[in-house]
Design an enzyme around this catalytic site. Structure first.
Site, PDB file in Angstrom:
ATOM      1  N   LYS A  55     -63.372  -8.947   4.551  1.00 45.16           N
ATOM      2  CA  LYS A  55     -62.590  -9.776   3.627  1.00 45.16           C
ATOM      3  C   LYS A  55     -61.097  -9.527   3.759  1.00 45.16           C
ATOM      4  O   LYS A  55     -60.297 -10.453   3.836  1.00 45.16           O
ATOM      5  CB  LYS A  55     -63.058  -9.522   2.191  1.00 45.16           C
ATOM      6  CG  LYS A  55     -64.404 -10.154   1.854  1.00 45.16           C
ATOM      7  CD  LYS A  55     -64.727  -9.994   0.389  1.00 45.16           C
ATOM      8  CE  LYS A  55     -65.931 -10.835  -0.005  1.00 45.16           C
ATOM      9  NZ  LYS A  55     -67.148 -10.435   0.692  1.00 45.16           N
ATOM     10  N   ASP A  57     -64.020  -7.374  16.047  1.00 42.94           N
ATOM     11  CA  ASP A  57     -65.141  -7.100  15.152  1.00 42.94           C
ATOM     12  C   ASP A  57     -66.391  -7.556  15.880  1.00 42.94           C
ATOM     13  O   ASP A  57     -66.653  -8.751  15.981  1.00 42.94           O
ATOM     14  CB  ASP A  57     -64.994  -7.841  13.822  1.00 42.94           C
ATOM     15  CG  ASP A  57     -65.966  -7.338  12.768  1.00 42.94           C
ATOM     16  OD1 ASP A  57     -67.131  -7.076  13.135  1.00 42.94           O
ATOM     17  OD2 ASP A  57     -65.574  -7.211  11.594  1.00 42.94           O
ATOM     18  N   ASP A 101     -50.332   3.537   4.338  1.00 46.06           N
ATOM     19  CA  ASP A 101     -50.592   3.567   2.899  1.00 46.06           C
ATOM     20  C   ASP A 101     -51.658   4.596   2.562  1.00 46.06           C
ATOM     21  O   ASP A 101     -51.837   4.935   1.399  1.00 46.06           O
ATOM     22  CB  ASP A 101     -51.039   2.181   2.427  1.00 46.06           C
ATOM     23  CG  ASP A 101     -51.222   2.107   0.918  1.00 46.06           C
ATOM     24  OD1 ASP A 101     -50.295   2.512   0.187  1.00 46.06           O
ATOM     25  OD2 ASP A 101     -52.297   1.668   0.472  1.00 46.06           O
ATOM     26  N   GLU A 147     -55.032  13.326   0.900  1.00 50.89           N
ATOM     27  CA  GLU A 147     -54.190  12.708  -0.129  1.00 50.89           C
ATOM     28  C   GLU A 147     -54.163  13.574  -1.392  1.00 50.89           C
ATOM     29  O   GLU A 147     -55.226  14.040  -1.828  1.00 50.89           O
ATOM     30  CB  GLU A 147     -54.713  11.302  -0.452  1.00 50.89           C
ATOM     31  CG  GLU A 147     -54.583  10.351   0.718  1.00 50.89           C
ATOM     32  CD  GLU A 147     -54.984   8.908   0.379  1.00 50.89           C
ATOM     33  OE1 GLU A 147     -55.419   8.663  -0.768  1.00 50.89           O
ATOM     34  OE2 GLU A 147     -54.839   8.038   1.243  1.00 50.89           O
ATOM     35  N   HIS A 198     -50.869   5.062  -1.305  1.00 49.79           N
ATOM     36  CA  HIS A 198     -52.158   4.391  -1.510  1.00 49.79           C
ATOM     37  C   HIS A 198     -52.027   3.282  -2.564  1.00 49.79           C
ATOM     38  O   HIS A 198     -52.719   3.273  -3.587  1.00 49.79           O
ATOM     39  CB  HIS A 198     -53.225   5.401  -1.934  1.00 49.79           C
ATOM     40  CG  HIS A 198     -54.607   4.977  -1.534  1.00 49.79           C
ATOM     41  ND1 HIS A 198     -55.567   5.844  -1.102  1.00 49.79           N
ATOM     42  CD2 HIS A 198     -55.203   3.747  -1.493  1.00 49.79           C
ATOM     43  CE1 HIS A 198     -56.677   5.194  -0.816  1.00 49.79           C
ATOM     44  NE2 HIS A 198     -56.488   3.920  -1.056  1.00 49.79           N
ATOM     45  N   LEU A 199     -51.167   2.321  -2.267  1.00 53.60           N
ATOM     46  CA  LEU A 199     -50.865   1.248  -3.211  1.00 53.60           C
ATOM     47  C   LEU A 199     -51.605  -0.052  -2.905  1.00 53.60           C
ATOM     48  O   LEU A 199     -51.355  -1.068  -3.546  1.00 53.60           O
ATOM     49  CB  LEU A 199     -49.350   0.957  -3.199  1.00 53.60           C
ATOM     50  CG  LEU A 199     -48.423   2.095  -3.614  1.00 53.60           C
ATOM     51  CD1 LEU A 199     -46.968   1.631  -3.539  1.00 53.60           C
ATOM     52  CD2 LEU A 199     -48.748   2.567  -5.020  1.00 53.60           C
ATOM     53  N   GLY A 200     -52.520  -0.034  -1.933  1.00 53.64           N
ATOM     54  CA  GLY A 200     -53.160  -1.273  -1.494  1.00 53.64           C
ATOM     55  C   GLY A 200     -53.726  -2.119  -2.610  1.00 53.64           C
ATOM     56  O   GLY A 200     -53.640  -3.347  -2.584  1.00 53.64           O
ATOM     57  N   ALA A 201     -54.326  -1.497  -3.615  1.00 52.35           N
ATOM     58  CA  ALA A 201     -54.953  -2.251  -4.710  1.00 52.35           C
ATOM     59  C   ALA A 201     -54.122  -2.237  -5.983  1.00 52.35           C
ATOM     60  O   ALA A 201     -54.594  -2.678  -7.028  1.00 52.35           O
ATOM     61  CB  ALA A 201     -56.340  -1.675  -5.000  1.00 52.35           C
TER      62      ALA A 201
END
Length: 525
Positions: free
Chosen positions: A149, A169, A254, A259, A277-280
């Site tokens: 996705k 993929d 990210d 971590e 780690h700001l992806g979400a």
């Protein structure tokens, strides 16, 4: 009306949706003893990552009908205990898709135009425009590794920026990729041709360190690398060295292997952009995750099936005797086949022979797809959503049934065809255990346990088994079992060796250098 307990912070959008269907109590930061005391009063429990939903909690939840996780990972939930109790565990795997995709694009543009470095320079009172000359992304090649996705959404946005997108993929059909405007390519081609490379693949043994010294050596010196997926996908030491030596123009990270990455030399390299780690981390993503998990919880409470159920569904007693043992067999056959194929997947054929062919085999189809797709999907694939995942990748799946089985009472076979080869894996039940009984034309007998398997295709010559055993013994790698299948004496043969320990690349290279060794692969079941 059902009673629902929310024990971790949840966005208002999710809470309001839950309240339309029942009574909702929000109790944050409870200690485990308090949760145990009250959980028996509730029909549903909704958590994020803070609350530990242990087997003890699940056992105490005598009224629990569903457990919801507002997010993707369910490491804080004892899924096996919930399954034993027949309690669905649902999550929200798609709510942060757009946030992660947009963060990738933002990191790419910041990397292309040196925005963080220029910002810091100007804050220091400098005005050195020429030091921050960047590049345009228009007409550049973006290599996307992983077309789930997030990878698909990144590709859509990159095409809007007039970039040419190469995608890797193996489990996406060429027709599906073409519809998305993505040109499928091998990893090697992506490494050689891309100006930007981004990672959107799950972490498995085959993808760990996928960007390493060997991959970096194939890349253009002006390549820029982005990782907004999992830190362990990148060999951080090799990446840092390549950037310092000018073999890579820059990177944007990210996520990290550890971590928070306190003390990491990556933080000191000015050509590497880093975010925590700001992806979400967008308001919209948090709201969407809350809405998504609320919808899943409500579906279960209303007696409907939830699309994102994490654990296996309950199998009616009348089908358990025949089909349930073959769920594992199908999953193992699919997982082994997926690790042996090379090239771009074109089709999957599932064969059911013997008694199992006389029943509704939808459950077995799903089990095979779980084995095939789980290692390469960025979401959890289970018996409920496996068919959905296959259709989203445009996979062509056919099924064949025969009420007779030549070698076993029942046999399940996964046949996969790619642009390079065909692979067929058969599994059966023998004395209550799953056995892998065929790899292509070779009839064998392997019980898939833990650990690793070395599958070696070779010419049948005296001393081959001993030579491989000598090498593994020299490196203190323990062999659990060995099986050899051959079509004729001194012809082509396949050796399968069960290993208790990982096989380092250097040892595999030593085995590959043996005379009469044709090809080897290490798989993990």
């Amino acid at each position: 009306m059902p009673r629902m307990l929310v024990s971790d912070p949840l966005a208002t959008e999710g809470l309001e949706l839950l309240r339309t269907q029942g009574d909702v109590d929000v109790k944050l930061r409870m200690d485990p003893a308090e949760l145990l005391t009250i959980i028996g009063e509730y029909d549903a429990l909704v958590v994020r990552s803070e609350t530990r939903v242990t087997a003890e909690v699940i056992e105490a939840g005598s009224r629990l009908q569903v457990i919801g996780r507002a997010g993707v990972g369910v490491d804080n939930i004892d899924v096996e205990a919930a399954t034993r109790r027949g309690i669905p565990v649902v999550n929200a795997p798609t709510g942060n898709t757009i946030a992660a995709a947009e963060h990738t694009i933002a990191m790419m543009l910041a990397l292309a135009r040196n925005i963080p470095q220029a910002h810091e320079s100007l804050r220091r009172g400098e005005w050195t425009r020429s030091a921050f000359t960047g590049v345009e992304v228009r007409n550049r090649v973006l290599g996307v590794i992983g077309l789930g996705k997030v990878g698909t959404e990144v590709s859509n946005r990159a095409r809007g920026l007039q970039m040419r997108v190469l995608g890797y993929d193996p489990f996406v059909s060429p027709e599906h990729a073409s519809m998305l405007g993505i040109e499928l390519a091998s990893l090697e081609r992506i490494f050689e041709e891309s100006d930007f490379i981004c990672l959107h693949t799950p972490l498995t043994e085959s993808t760990r360190g996928i960007i390493g010294e060997n991959a970096l050596s194939m890349m253009k010196p002006n390549v820029r690398i982005l990782n907004v997926a999992r830190g362990e996908l990148v060999d951080e030491d090799a990446l840092l060295k390549a950037v310092e030596e000018g073999r890579v123009a820059g990177a944007a990270l990210d996520v990290f292997s550890k971590e928070p990455p306190h003390g990491s030399p990556l933080l000191d390299e000015r050509r590497i952009i880093v975010t925590p780690h700001l992806g979400a981390s967008t308001e919209e993503a948090q709201a969407e995750v809350a809405r998504e998990v609320a919808e899943q919880v409500i579906a279960v409470l209303q007696g409907r099936s939830a699309m994102h159920t994490v654990n296996a569904p309950f199998v009616p007693p009348e089908t358990q005797r025949v089909l349930t043992p073959f769920v594992d067999a199908g999953s193992y056959a699919g997982k082994l086949a997926a690790q042996l194929v090379t090239g771009q997947l074109q089709s999957v054929n599932l064969r059911y022979d013997g008694e199992i062919a006389t029943h509704d085999t939808n459950l077995l189809r799903a089990a095979c797809l779980v084995g095939i797709l789980s290692p390469i999907s960025d979401e959890r694939v289970n018996l409920i959503n496996a068919n959905l995942h296959a259709s989203q990748r445009g996979l062509r799946i056919t099924e064949q049934k025969s009420p007779s089985a030549e070698e076993h009472g029942s046999l399940i076979t996964v046949e996969m065809e790619t642009t390079e080869r065909k692979i067929a894996i058969s599994a059966a039940q023998v004395r209550g255990e799953t056995h892998i009984v065929r790899i292509n034309d070779y009839w064998i007998d392997i019980v898939p346990t833990g650990g690793y398997m070395l599958i070696a295709h070779h010419q049948d010559r005296p001393g081959m088994i001993g030579a491989v055993g000598t090498i593994t013994g020299k490196h203190d790698i323990n062999i659990g079992f060995m099986e050899v299948g051959r079509l004729e004496p001194r012809g082509h043969a396949t050796m399968i060796i069960g290993l208790d320990d990982p096989l380092p690349d250097s040892v595999l290279a030593e085995i590959n250098s043996l005379p009469n060794m044709v090809q080897t692969v290490v798989v993990q079941l």
